[in-house]
Design an enzyme around this catalytic site. Structure first.
Site, mmCIF file in Angstrom:
data_model
loop_
_atom_site.group_PDB
_atom_site.id
_atom_site.type_symbol
_atom_site.label_atom_id
_atom_site.label_comp_id
_atom_site.label_asym_id
_atom_site.label_seq_id
_atom_site.Cartn_x
_atom_site.Cartn_y
_atom_site.Cartn_z
ATOM 1 N N GLU A 157 50.019 29.341 0.294
ATOM 2 C CA GLU A 157 51.164 28.652 0.898
ATOM 3 C C GLU A 157 50.951 27.134 0.928
ATOM 4 O O GLU A 157 49.881 26.647 1.283
ATOM 5 C CB GLU A 157 51.359 29.173 2.323
ATOM 6 C CG GLU A 157 52.517 28.560 3.083
ATOM 7 C CD GLU A 157 52.555 28.989 4.541
ATOM 8 O OE1 GLU A 157 53.633 28.871 5.144
ATOM 9 O OE2 GLU A 157 51.523 29.444 5.070
ATOM 10 N N LYS A 191 61.315 31.038 3.902
ATOM 11 C CA LYS A 191 60.561 31.771 4.926
ATOM 12 C C LYS A 191 61.448 32.128 6.112
ATOM 13 O O LYS A 191 62.110 31.265 6.692
ATOM 14 C CB LYS A 191 59.377 30.903 5.373
ATOM 15 C CG LYS A 191 58.418 31.545 6.348
ATOM 16 C CD LYS A 191 57.230 30.610 6.552
ATOM 17 C CE LYS A 191 56.195 31.160 7.500
ATOM 18 N NZ LYS A 191 55.025 30.251 7.600
ATOM 19 N N CYS A 215 53.486 33.817 4.675
ATOM 20 C CA CYS A 215 52.627 33.715 5.848
ATOM 21 C C CYS A 215 53.152 34.511 7.056
ATOM 22 O O CYS A 215 53.008 35.719 7.093
ATOM 23 C CB CYS A 215 52.383 32.250 6.192
ATOM 24 S SG CYS A 215 50.900 31.982 7.198
#
Length: 296
Positions: A43, A116, A153
């Site tokens: 990431e 995300k 993540c």
């Protein structure tokens, strides 16, 4: 038989942005030379993990999806090496910003963009200062070598994310990550917990999973620091770790899977056949009540 080889990478990042890009490229080239068809980079690898601090100037690190030089660089690399590359980056979109990933196919074409969905906020990981919650929904990408689902993540802690991508037809799950020590309590170590949660996603959905984390100690602007614990890994469809990196070393990990054999195994277990979405209404609420109980 549909055999593919996937790779996880991990590396250290600093404020030499061209150096980070060159380092990531070198690891991708190494993975491709060893036979990888899909390679995962961690990431936000273009810079250190800047979310330790709430610093307005860091917004200048963001660039739009369209015409993005980082994406273009790795799209050319993907075409040269014939590999699939999810490319994590800080996206500027109008008046907001996202933690995003562009999905590059093995011919260099950019299939699209994922933003995300789950944005954390805690000491050292103050992402809500920088990123709006993603609005793309969970997506599945039909690449040359198979259909992939990619979370970012904090998405990896939510079983709903993995299940949504699996239901959408994903055959492999990818999670680029930046996670390490907790600045407020150095005794906390979530490395094993982090792995086990994702191993559960692999096992529950009967599909391989690739996780790439960063390494090294990065210092914030206000006296804090995070030591990222690496431990990148690849899990098989039962959740077992096939390969795992250590906590400190730059690494390339590879594993090979037969996607047709895994699809047969997934159908045989019946975990999708036997789902009861009619009983899962509480999952669509924040407080756990069934939607019909709203207002009572």
């Amino acid at each position: 038989m549909r055999q593919i080889t996937v790779a996880a990478t991990q590396m250290e990042c600093d404020w030499d942005r061209p150096g980070n890009i060159a380092r990531a490229e070198r690891l991708v080239r190494q993975a491709a030379a060893e036979g990888a068809n899909m390679v995962l980079i961690q990431e936000l690898f273009e810079t250190p993990y800047f979310c330790q601090d709430q610093f307005h100037d860091h917004f200048n690190l963001a660039h739009p999806f369209e015409g993005n030089p980082l994406i273009a660089h790795f799209a050319a690399l993907a075409a040269e090496l014939s590999v699939v590359l999810p490319v994590s980056y800080f996206e500027r979109a109008g008046q907001t910003a996202y933690n995003s990933i562009a999905i590059v196919d093995a011919d260099g074409s950019v299939l699209g963009n994922y933003r995300k969905s789950h944005i954390p906020d805690g000491p050292g990981y103050t992402e809500k200062f920088y990123f709006s919650p993603g609005d793309t929904g969970f997506r599945v990408w039909p690449t040359r070598f198979g259909k992939i689902g990619v979370g970012i993540c904090w998405d990896q802690w939510f079983p709903e994310s993995a299940r949504a991508m699996a239901l959408g037809g994903a055959e492999i799950l990818f999670y680029p990550t930046a996670i390490g020590s907790e600045p407020q309590d150095p005794s906390l170590d979530s490395a094993a917990h982090w792995q086990r949660v994702m191993q559960g996603h692999a096992g529950a959905n009967l599909m391989p999973l690739v996780a790439s984390n960063r390494i090294g100690t990065e210092r914030g602007l206000n006296g804090t620091e995070i030591t990222f614990y690496g431990s990148s890994f690849i899990a098989d469809p039962t959740g077992a770790k096939l390969v795992e990196a250590d906590r400190d070393s730059e690494s390339v990990l590879l594993a090979t899977f037969d996607l047709d054999a895994i699809a047969h195994q997934r159908r045989s277990w019946g975990v999708f056949r036997d789902r009861r979405p009619d009983l899962y209404g509480a999952l669509t609420t924040l407080d756990g009540r069934h939607p019909t109980a709203a207002g009572r």
